[in-house]
Motif scaffolding. Structure first.
Motif, PDB file in Angstrom:
ATOM      1  N   ARG A  86      11.385 -23.160  13.388  1.00 14.99           N
ATOM      2  CA  ARG A  86      10.331 -23.168  12.495  1.00 14.99           C
ATOM      3  C   ARG A  86      10.456 -21.690  11.869  1.00 14.99           C
ATOM      4  NH1 ARG A  86       5.164 -21.664  12.459  1.00 14.99           N
ATOM      5  NH2 ARG A  86       4.995 -22.208  14.716  1.00 14.99           N
ATOM      6  N   ARG A  87      10.489 -20.706  12.907  1.00 12.08           N
ATOM      7  CA  ARG A  87      10.509 -19.260  12.220  1.00 12.08           C
ATOM      8  C   ARG A  87      11.876 -18.796  11.526  1.00 12.08           C
ATOM      9  NH1 ARG A  87       8.579 -16.069   9.758  1.00 12.08           N
ATOM     10  NH2 ARG A  87       8.404 -14.129  10.258  1.00 12.08           N
ATOM     11  N   ALA A  88      12.849 -19.515  12.036  1.00 16.91           N
ATOM     12  CA  ALA A  88      14.125 -19.170  11.249  1.00 16.91           C
ATOM     13  C   ALA A  88      14.273 -20.007   9.889  1.00 16.91           C
ATOM     14  CB  ALA A  88      15.251 -19.665  12.355  1.00 16.91           C
ATOM     15  N   ALA A  89      13.716 -21.020   9.847  1.00 23.54           N
ATOM     16  CA  ALA A  89      13.525 -21.766   8.719  1.00 23.54           C
ATOM     17  C   ALA A  89      12.816 -20.822   7.806  1.00 23.54           C
ATOM     18  CB  ALA A  89      13.068 -23.231   8.747  1.00 23.54           C
ATOM     19  N   GLU A  90      11.536 -20.444   8.125  1.00 16.60           N
ATOM     20  CA  GLU A  90      10.451 -19.631   7.416  1.00 16.60           C
ATOM     21  C   GLU A  90      11.310 -18.322   6.747  1.00 16.60           C
ATOM     22  OE1 GLU A  90       6.507 -20.775   9.638  1.00 16.60           O
ATOM     23  OE2 GLU A  90       7.314 -18.788   9.817  1.00 16.60           O
ATOM     24  N   LEU A  91      12.135 -17.702   7.537  1.00 10.90           N
ATOM     25  CA  LEU A  91      12.756 -16.565   7.217  1.00 10.90           C
ATOM     26  C   LEU A  91      13.918 -16.900   6.301  1.00 10.90           C
ATOM     27  CD1 LEU A  91      12.775 -14.597  10.443  1.00 10.90           C
ATOM     28  CD2 LEU A  91      11.704 -14.181   8.361  1.00 10.90           C
ATOM     29  N   GLY A  92      14.464 -17.985   6.364  1.00 12.36           N
ATOM     30  CA  GLY A  92      15.729 -18.461   5.339  1.00 12.36           C
ATOM     31  C   GLY A  92      16.642 -17.783   6.087  1.00 12.36           C
ATOM     32  N   GLU A  93      16.810 -17.530   7.319  1.00 13.98           N
ATOM     33  CA  GLU A  93      18.192 -16.877   7.857  1.00 13.98           C
ATOM     34  C   GLU A  93      18.804 -17.909   8.726  1.00 13.98           C
ATOM     35  OE1 GLU A  93      19.190 -14.031   7.195  1.00 13.98           O
ATOM     36  OE2 GLU A  93      17.250 -13.215   6.492  1.00 13.98           O
ATOM     37  N   ARG A  94      20.194 -17.784   8.859  1.00 13.68           N
ATOM     38  CA  ARG A  94      21.045 -18.579   9.486  1.00 13.68           C
ATOM     39  C   ARG A  94      20.920 -18.639  10.985  1.00 13.68           C
ATOM     40  NH1 ARG A  94      27.575 -17.750  10.368  1.00 13.68           N
ATOM     41  NH2 ARG A  94      27.876 -19.797  11.461  1.00 13.68           N
ATOM     42  N   LEU A  95      20.482 -19.811  11.762  1.00 14.33           N
ATOM     43  CA  LEU A  95      20.305 -19.686  13.125  1.00 14.33           C
ATOM     44  C   LEU A  95      21.524 -20.426  13.783  1.00 14.33           C
ATOM     45  CD1 LEU A  95      18.643 -19.534  15.718  1.00 14.33           C
ATOM     46  CD2 LEU A  95      17.617 -21.680  15.241  1.00 14.33           C
ATOM     47  N   ILE A  96      22.338 -19.962  14.896  1.00 15.71           N
ATOM     48  CA  ILE A  96      23.490 -20.796  15.386  1.00 15.71           C
ATOM     49  C   ILE A  96      22.718 -20.745  16.670  1.00 15.71           C
ATOM     50  CG2 ILE A  96      25.699 -20.158  16.639  1.00 15.71           C
ATOM     51  CD1 ILE A  96      25.959 -17.990  14.351  1.00 15.71           C
ATOM     52  N   VAL A  97      22.878 -22.105  17.305  1.00 15.78           N
ATOM     53  CA  VAL A  97      22.545 -22.407  18.531  1.00 15.78           C
ATOM     54  C   VAL A  97      23.622 -22.876  19.351  1.00 15.78           C
ATOM     55  CG1 VAL A  97      21.073 -23.990  19.988  1.00 15.78           C
ATOM     56  CG2 VAL A  97      20.088 -23.161  17.846  1.00 15.78           C
ATOM     57  N   ARG A  98      24.092 -22.269  20.626  1.00 15.03           N
ATOM     58  CA  ARG A  98      24.983 -22.866  21.177  1.00 15.03           C
ATOM     59  C   ARG A  98      24.328 -23.086  22.653  1.00 15.03           C
ATOM     60  NH1 ARG A  98      26.999 -23.489  17.595  1.00 15.03           N
ATOM     61  NH2 ARG A  98      28.809 -23.071  16.710  1.00 15.03           N
ATOM     62  N   SER A  99      24.867 -24.242  23.343  1.00 16.58           N
ATOM     63  CA  SER A  99      24.158 -24.868  24.532  1.00 16.58           C
ATOM     64  C   SER A  99      25.145 -24.580  25.825  1.00 16.58           C
ATOM     65  CB  SER A  99      23.699 -26.060  24.321  1.00 16.58           C
ATOM     66  OG  SER A  99      23.225 -26.681  25.262  1.00 16.58           O
ATOM     67  N   VAL A 100      24.275 -24.465  26.948  1.00 16.02           N
ATOM     68  CA  VAL A 100      24.953 -24.354  28.397  1.00 16.02           C
ATOM     69  C   VAL A 100      25.392 -25.746  28.575  1.00 16.02           C
ATOM     70  CG1 VAL A 100      24.580 -24.344  30.700  1.00 16.02           C
ATOM     71  CG2 VAL A 100      23.607 -22.529  29.214  1.00 16.02           C
ATOM     72  N   GLU A 101      24.872 -26.888  28.001  1.00 14.67           N
ATOM     73  CA  GLU A 101      25.382 -28.165  28.002  1.00 14.67           C
ATOM     74  C   GLU A 101      26.852 -28.407  27.376  1.00 14.67           C
ATOM     75  OE1 GLU A 101      22.193 -30.543  26.564  1.00 14.67           O
ATOM     76  OE2 GLU A 101      21.031 -30.571  28.546  1.00 14.67           O
ATOM     77  N   ASP A 102      26.895 -27.568  26.186  1.00 10.82           N
ATOM     78  CA  ASP A 102      28.343 -27.758  25.654  1.00 10.82           C
ATOM     79  C   ASP A 102      29.373 -27.312  26.820  1.00 10.82           C
ATOM     80  OD1 ASP A 102      27.114 -28.807  23.495  1.00 10.82           O
ATOM     81  OD2 ASP A 102      26.677 -27.026  22.352  1.00 10.82           O
ATOM     82  N   SER A 103      29.057 -26.094  27.436  1.00 15.96           N
ATOM     83  CA  SER A 103      29.885 -25.396  28.140  1.00 15.96           C
ATOM     84  C   SER A 103      30.002 -26.428  29.544  1.00 15.96           C
ATOM     85  CB  SER A 103      29.598 -24.071  28.664  1.00 15.96           C
ATOM     86  OG  SER A 103      29.090 -23.172  27.646  1.00 15.96           O
ATOM     87  N   MET A 104      29.357 -27.265  29.864  1.00 19.90           N
ATOM     88  CA  MET A 104      29.223 -27.821  31.114  1.00 19.90           C
ATOM     89  C   MET A 104      30.361 -29.239  30.517  1.00 19.90           C
ATOM     90  SD  MET A 104      25.107 -28.031  31.987  1.00 19.90           S
ATOM     91  CE  MET A 104      25.421 -29.589  33.194  1.00 19.90           C
ATOM     92  N   ALA A 105      30.081 -29.516  29.486  1.00 25.07           N
ATOM     93  CA  ALA A 105      30.927 -30.758  29.083  1.00 25.07           C
ATOM     94  C   ALA A 105      32.453 -30.317  28.602  1.00 25.07           C
ATOM     95  CB  ALA A 105      30.528 -31.246  27.681  1.00 25.07           C
ATOM     96  N   ARG A 106      32.454 -28.846  28.534  1.00 30.53           N
ATOM     97  CA  ARG A 106      34.062 -28.402  28.538  1.00 30.53           C
ATOM     98  C   ARG A 106      34.410 -28.142  29.729  1.00 30.53           C
ATOM     99  NH1 ARG A 106      31.663 -25.454  23.898  1.00 30.53           N
ATOM    100  NH2 ARG A 106      31.085 -24.139  25.103  1.00 30.53           N
ATOM    101  N   GLY A 107      33.702 -28.072  30.872  1.00 32.76           N
ATOM    102  CA  GLY A 107      34.137 -27.662  32.247  1.00 32.76           C
ATOM    103  C   GLY A 107      34.073 -26.183  32.294  1.00 32.76           C
TER     104      GLY A 107
END
Length: 309
Positions: A86-107
């Motif tokens: 919500r805060r990133a949307a209020e500011l109108g700034e780009r928010l990048i999210v990267r997850s440990v779960e993605d790293s787990m999927a890649r091994g």
């Protein structure tokens, strides 16, 4: 005899919070001026909330000269994740999210057991994100008063091509001069509020009227007592068969992965009460509530050497 220069007169005219704010804004502008592709790490926690306000003061009415990024373990408190988005949307700034779960999927991240904390594995995901986007600087909300390894670190902290930090190989920072030079693959971690304390953060939040995730304020939550502290009862951290569940008034001094972030018993449900409670405490916030820092005296330093925030 004190020689009154323009700089000393200006400093004496500023309040303590004004001086800290001015220093942090100067650091943010140095990052924008020296670095080609920086990013600001935003978790939705109180320190990174302060960084957003400082970035507003440094760069508005223009857009921030960097995106926001969060390395999500997948086990963060939902109140904090909702606030982050919500805060990133209020500011109108780009928010990048990267997850440990993605790293787990890649091994690239392999857990020793299903219930192992994912917190330390954020280092891998962060380094992968830095490589993916080619970031040459990561701005974070770490402070020297949090933990002794962080007290060793420079404001502009150099990381080599493997993302490693060497506490014995740091650049001098004399007269507020910062060196962000790096070769491709190397990285600078920047900590604009390094000189702030937890007390300063709360006073700044109060002064600026900053909104916070609700879990920073006292609320009732099921917990169990373990190792002299409180552990929240959640789907990620269920109570054991011999645990006694209590429904206590608690709040969080710091937020992070559920598996290693513990609340403290408290009735501080307003900023004024939190500030008074913080002023009286003799235990650092990480010392009291971050279980991953209590595994050994050098646990944070070792994680930082491996690429941690």
């Amino acid at each position: 005899m004190t020689i009154l220069t323009e700089k000393t007169l200006t400093r004496s005219a500023l309040s303590h919070l004004d001086w800290l704010e001015s220093e942090a804004i100067h650091i943010l502008r140095e990052v924008a001026g020296q670095c080609a592709n920086p990013v600001l790490l935003f978790s939705g926690g109180k320190d990174s909330i302060c960084l957003l306000r400082l970035a507003e003061k440094a760069f508005r009415p223009g857009r921030f000269p960097f995106p926001l990024m969060h390395i999500d373990t997948g086990h963060n408190y939902p109140e904090v994740i909702d606030f982050r988005d919500r805060r990133a949307a209020e500011l109108g700034e780009r928010l990048i999210v990267r997850s440990v779960e993605d790293s787990m999927a890649r091994g690239t991240v392999v857990l020793k057991s299903a219930d192992e904390s994912r917190n330390k594995h954020q280092s891998v995901t962060l380094l992968e994100a830095i490589e993916e986007f080619g970031f040459d600087a990561c701005i974070g909300g770490a402070r020297r008063d949090e933990e002794k390894a962080r007290a060793k670190e420079r404001i502009f902290s150099f990381r080599d091509g493997f993302g490693q930090w060497d506490p014995k190989n740091q650049r001098p920072e004399l007269w507020d001069l910062y060196n962000a030079r790096s070769f491709k693959g190397e990285n600078i971690r920047v900590f604009p509020i390094s000189n702030w304390t937890e007390f300063d953060v709360w006073r700044y939040i109060e002064r600026e009227g900053l909104e916070l995730p609700s879990i920073y304020f006292a609320h009732r939550r099921p917990v169990v007592r373990k190792s002299g502290g409180l552990l929240p009862v959640t789907p990620v951290t269920p109570a054991g068969k011999d645990d006694v569940i209590e429904n206590l008034m608690v709040r969080f001094r710091t937020v992070g992965d559920i598996s290693c972030t513990a609340p403290v018993e408290s009735d501080a449900d307003t900023l004024a009460k939190i500030i008074a409670e913080t002023a009286a405490t003799t235990i650092t916030e990480r010392g009291a509530t971050r279980l991953d820092d209590q595994t050994s005296d050098a646990s944070m330093e070792q994680r930082k050497k491996e690429g941690y925030f």
